[in-house]
Each structure stands twice: as structure tokens, then as C-alpha cells.
Design a protein around this motif. Structure first.
Motif, short mmCIF file in Angstrom:
data_model
loop_
_atom_site.label_atom_id
_atom_site.label_comp_id
_atom_site.label_asym_id
_atom_site.label_seq_id
_atom_site.Cartn_x
_atom_site.Cartn_y
_atom_site.Cartn_z
N ALA A 92 -2.20 -16.09 64.43
CA ALA A 92 -2.56 -17.06 63.39
C ALA A 92 -2.92 -16.33 62.09
O ALA A 92 -2.57 -16.78 60.99
CB ALA A 92 -3.72 -17.93 63.85
N LEU A 93 -3.62 -15.19 62.22
CA LEU A 93 -4.00 -14.42 61.04
C LEU A 93 -2.77 -13.82 60.36
O LEU A 93 -2.71 -13.74 59.12
CB LEU A 93 -4.99 -13.33 61.42
CG LEU A 93 -6.38 -13.83 61.84
CD1 LEU A 93 -7.22 -12.69 62.37
CD2 LEU A 93 -7.08 -14.51 60.67
N LYS A 94 -1.78 -13.40 61.13
CA LYS A 94 -0.53 -12.91 60.54
C LYS A 94 0.18 -14.02 59.79
O LYS A 94 0.69 -13.82 58.68
CB LYS A 94 0.38 -12.34 61.63
CG LYS A 94 -0.08 -11.03 62.22
CD LYS A 94 0.92 -10.54 63.27
CE LYS A 94 0.46 -9.24 63.91
NZ LYS A 94 1.42 -8.75 64.93
N ARG A 95 0.22 -15.18 60.41
CA ARG A 95 0.87 -16.33 59.76
C ARG A 95 0.17 -16.65 58.44
O ARG A 95 0.81 -16.89 57.41
CB ARG A 95 0.82 -17.53 60.71
CG ARG A 95 1.49 -18.78 60.17
CD ARG A 95 1.29 -19.92 61.15
NE ARG A 95 1.73 -21.19 60.59
CZ ARG A 95 1.34 -22.38 61.03
NH1 ARG A 95 0.49 -22.46 62.05
NH2 ARG A 95 1.78 -23.48 60.47
N TYR A 96 -1.15 -16.65 58.48
CA TYR A 96 -1.92 -16.93 57.27
C TYR A 96 -1.67 -15.87 56.20
O TYR A 96 -1.50 -16.19 55.02
CB TYR A 96 -3.41 -17.01 57.60
CG TYR A 96 -4.28 -17.01 56.36
CD1 TYR A 96 -4.18 -18.04 55.43
CD2 TYR A 96 -5.17 -15.97 56.10
CE1 TYR A 96 -4.94 -18.04 54.28
CE2 TYR A 96 -5.93 -15.97 54.95
CZ TYR A 96 -5.81 -17.00 54.04
OH TYR A 96 -6.55 -16.99 52.89
N THR A 97 -1.65 -14.61 56.61
CA THR A 97 -1.43 -13.52 55.65
C THR A 97 -0.12 -13.71 54.91
O THR A 97 -0.04 -13.54 53.68
CB THR A 97 -1.43 -12.16 56.37
OG1 THR A 97 -2.70 -11.97 57.01
CG2 THR A 97 -1.18 -11.02 55.41
N ARG A 98 0.92 -14.05 55.65
CA ARG A 98 2.24 -14.22 55.02
C ARG A 98 2.25 -15.38 54.02
O ARG A 98 2.92 -15.32 53.00
CB ARG A 98 3.29 -14.41 56.11
CG ARG A 98 3.58 -13.09 56.85
CD ARG A 98 4.37 -13.26 58.12
NE ARG A 98 4.77 -11.95 58.64
CZ ARG A 98 4.89 -11.67 59.93
NH1 ARG A 98 4.66 -12.60 60.85
NH2 ARG A 98 5.27 -10.45 60.31
N GLU A 99 1.48 -16.43 54.32
CA GLU A 99 1.39 -17.54 53.37
C GLU A 99 0.51 -17.16 52.17
O GLU A 99 0.81 -17.53 51.04
CB GLU A 99 0.83 -18.78 54.07
CG GLU A 99 1.75 -19.36 55.14
CD GLU A 99 3.11 -19.74 54.58
OE1 GLU A 99 3.16 -20.39 53.51
OE2 GLU A 99 4.13 -19.38 55.21
N ALA A 100 -0.57 -16.42 52.44
CA ALA A 100 -1.44 -15.99 51.34
C ALA A 100 -0.72 -15.06 50.37
O ALA A 100 -0.95 -15.10 49.15
CB ALA A 100 -2.69 -15.30 51.90
N MET A 101 0.19 -14.23 50.89
CA MET A 101 0.92 -13.33 50.01
C MET A 101 1.93 -14.07 49.14
O MET A 101 2.32 -13.58 48.07
CB MET A 101 1.60 -12.22 50.83
CG MET A 101 0.61 -11.22 51.43
SD MET A 101 -0.57 -10.52 50.22
CE MET A 101 0.52 -9.44 49.28
#
Length: 344
Positions: A92-101
Motif C-alpha cells: 500500500a505504501l508503494k502504491r501511495y508513493t507512486r501516486e504522490a510522485m
């Protein structure tokens, strides 16, 4: 969510290579078996090696001067409440990181080949870290410090007696040390909390290393720009420049909430943090006027950060917060913001 952007250090080896920083990010993998290793990832790939990260970042520095940062460090620090909402899931944190970037790219007031900057123009590598350790700025360490100081002095006396430099009652000194260890206010698993001890509960966070140059190695994309958004004439051309850090942080927060259907309390918002820094009285007044359930949660979150919220429970129409009370609350909340212990 507490988000930071820091320029690469420009002294020592950091000036020319990302190797030291990447090695630092690899520290949590030491001693772990292969299946438990946390690998670097980017917008589309997983299990990227540290060697490739160094090669790619170091090789993407065309025309940068020696004293210019070659990369920036971004940290995404979810609060424990946010982590529990997503089950402390690395995926979930990876998914969030990709959206935050994607929000990071959108925050640039720049154009590349006549179009806005997109995430595909950003060369970055990220890594989920699962642990944090206690630092000197943490409330537990500060409040345990008087005990730590006494224990250190007593241990020095013990060593002096054992080496024959002085005489004394070893048994009595050791009993006093054990008493101080027990009575220190902050304990973890029966032991006094000290610097370097792993923090309990979910502590996951994301480190991102992002190149100063775009993915084509032609354009400089600096989140450290002093310009939020401006347009200038350069060599007869109109050029957009700037980076809106506020927009990046605010929209990254909204992205988390939308992705995971997270209901954010006022004290967890970036807007609240900005209000706290600019107008503490308005910040505290807003908290006292929240709906009952939201206000109770706000108090709970602030208390967990070490702030004394007693005076906030008095209705504002009956008593005004004194300057002394304001300053006391500011100290507690300010330390929480600095340590990232609550998501405000």
C-alpha cells in the motif's frame, strides 16, 4: 502525514555520488535473509538493486556544477494512525508513493518540450523502511534524561572502584542504578528507553532519492527552487519556473485519503500545521470548536504527541488561553511536528 524535502549534502562524498546516501538507506537490510529484504522501486519497477540506483542517479547529472545538489531526498512519514488504517502494508505504501510522485511532478511550474512535467520526467528511486529508533528530540528520551545522567555518573563510580582508583560500596551503587532504571518514566519491555532503541508499533515510512535532472538528463528540476511559480524571459523565450511545495504536500495528503478512504482529523492536516505555525491562537480555537467526536480525537492525538491539552478542554467562551498556556502547548506540538510523531 509528515513530508520533508531535503537537498543532497554538498560536503564529502555526497558532492559527487549518491553512494553514501544509498548505503545509508540499505542499513535496515543488514543481517536479513533474502526473502525479507526491502528493495528499491520506482514508478514502474520493483526489486531495483542499490548498485543500479547509484549508477542511474550518478549518471544523471549533466551540466550540474560541483556545488549544486545532484539529488534530493524526500521522506513520506505516515502517522501510526495512518499506518494502522492501511494495515502497515508495504505494498500500500508503494502504491501511495507512486501516486504522490505524480503530485511531485505536477508541483513543478515548468514545461518540457512544450508540455507540463509528468511523473515520467522524474528519475527517482524509493524504499520502504519498517523501523524507527528513538532520538534525542523524542519526549521519552528527554524525560528519561535526568535518570540517564545519574546512572552514567554511578556507573563511572563503579568503574573507578573496580579499577582500584577509589573505594566505595559497589553493592549499594549497583542497587541505586537498578532503582533508577526501574523508576525512569518511560519503559519498553521492562527496560528504560534509550537512544537507538527501536520504537514500538507500526513505524513504516518511505525514503525517496530523486535526481535533480529530469529523466532525459536535459532539464534541471529543483524542488528547492525559491520560486513557487513565475514566468521570465530568457534568451527571447518565455520560460516557466518554480516548484509549489505547499501544493505537493497538500495534494499528497489528499491522495492518501482518497486511495485508502482515510478520514483525517483536523490536527493531522497540512492546513492545520500551517495554521499552527502562523497563528497558534487560531489553531487552538479551531480545535475547541470541532464537533465532539472530532475534538475528542484531536485531544487524543495531541496527548500522544506529548502536548498538555488540559486548558483546551475549557470552553473558549468562558476563558481565553493565556500567553503562557499558548507557549506551553506550542512547545509540545512543535516538538511533535519536528519528530514526525503525529501527522500534522
Amino acid at each position: 502525514m509528515y513530508i520533508t524535502i531535503t537537498a543532497q549534502k554538498v560536503e564529502g562524498n555526497y558532492a559527487q555520488s549518491a553512494a553514501d546516501f544509498v548505503d545509508y538507506l540499505e542499513k535496515e537490510n543488514e543481517g536479513k535473509p533474502l526473502p525479507e529484504l526491502e528493495h528499491f522501486f520506482d514508478q514502474y519497477g520493483d526489486e531495483i538493486s542499490a548498485k543500479e540506483v547509484i549508477t542511474q542517479i550518478d549518471g544523471n547529472t549533466a551540466k550540474l556544477k560541483k556545488k549544486e545538489p545532484k539529488f534530493y531526498s524526500i521522506t513520506l512519514n505516515p502517522s501510526q494512525r495512518e499506518l494502522r488504517a492501511i494495515g502497515d502494508s508495504p505494498e500500500a505504501l508503494k502504491r501511495y508513493t507512486r501516486e504522490a510522485m505524480k503530485e511531485y511532478a505536477r508541483a513543478f511550474h515548468r514545461e518540457i518540450d512544450g508540455r507540463p512535467v509528468t511523473v515520467d520526467d522524474i528519475k527517482y528511486y524509493a524504499k520502504v523502511e519498517r523501523q524507527r529508533t528513538f532520538k534525542g528530540t523524542d519526549r521519552q528520551i528527554r524525560e528519561n534524561q535526568p535518570y540517564a545522567t545519574e546512572i552514567l555518573e554511578l556507573r563511572q563510580q563503579v568503574r573507578s572502584i573496580e579499577s582500584g582508583e577509589r573505594s566505595g560500596d559497589l553493592k549499594k551503587l549497583q542497587q541505586e542504578i537498578r532503582r533508577l532504571e526501574r523508576e525512569a518514566p518511560h519503559q519498553l519491555d521492562g527496560k528504560r528507553i534509550v537512544r537507538g532503541m527501536a520504537k514500538p508499533g507500526p513505524q513504516s515510512h518511505i525514503h525517496i532519492i530523486v535526481s535533480r535532472k529530469d529523466a532525459s538528463n536535459r532539464y534541471s528540476l529543483s524542488p528547492g527552487s525559491k520560486y513557487k511559480a513565475s514566468t521570465v524571459e530568457m534568451q527571447g523565450k518565455t520560460v516557466k519556473r518554480g516548484f509549489d511545495r505547499d501544493a505537493f504536500v497538500k495534494n499528497s495528503e489528499k491522495t492518501f485519503d482518497a486511495l485508502f478512504h482515510y478520514r483525517r482529523n483536523y490536527v493531522e492536516t497540512y492546513a492545520a500545521r500551517k495554521t499552527f505555525l502562523k497563528d497558534p491562537r487560531l489553531y487552538f480555537a479551531t480545535i475547541t470548536q470541532l464537533p465532539t467526536n472530532e475534538k475528542a480525537l484531536a485531544f487524543k492525538l495531541l496527548q500522544q504527541s506529548g502536548a498538555d491539552t488540559t486548558l483546551l478542554r475549557i470552553p473558549t467562551n468562558k476563558v481565553q488561553l493565556t500567553l503562557k498556556a499558548i507557549n506551553a502547548l506550542k512547545r509540545g506540538i512543535g516538538r511533535a511536528i519536528e519528530s514526525g510523531s503525529i501527522g500534522i
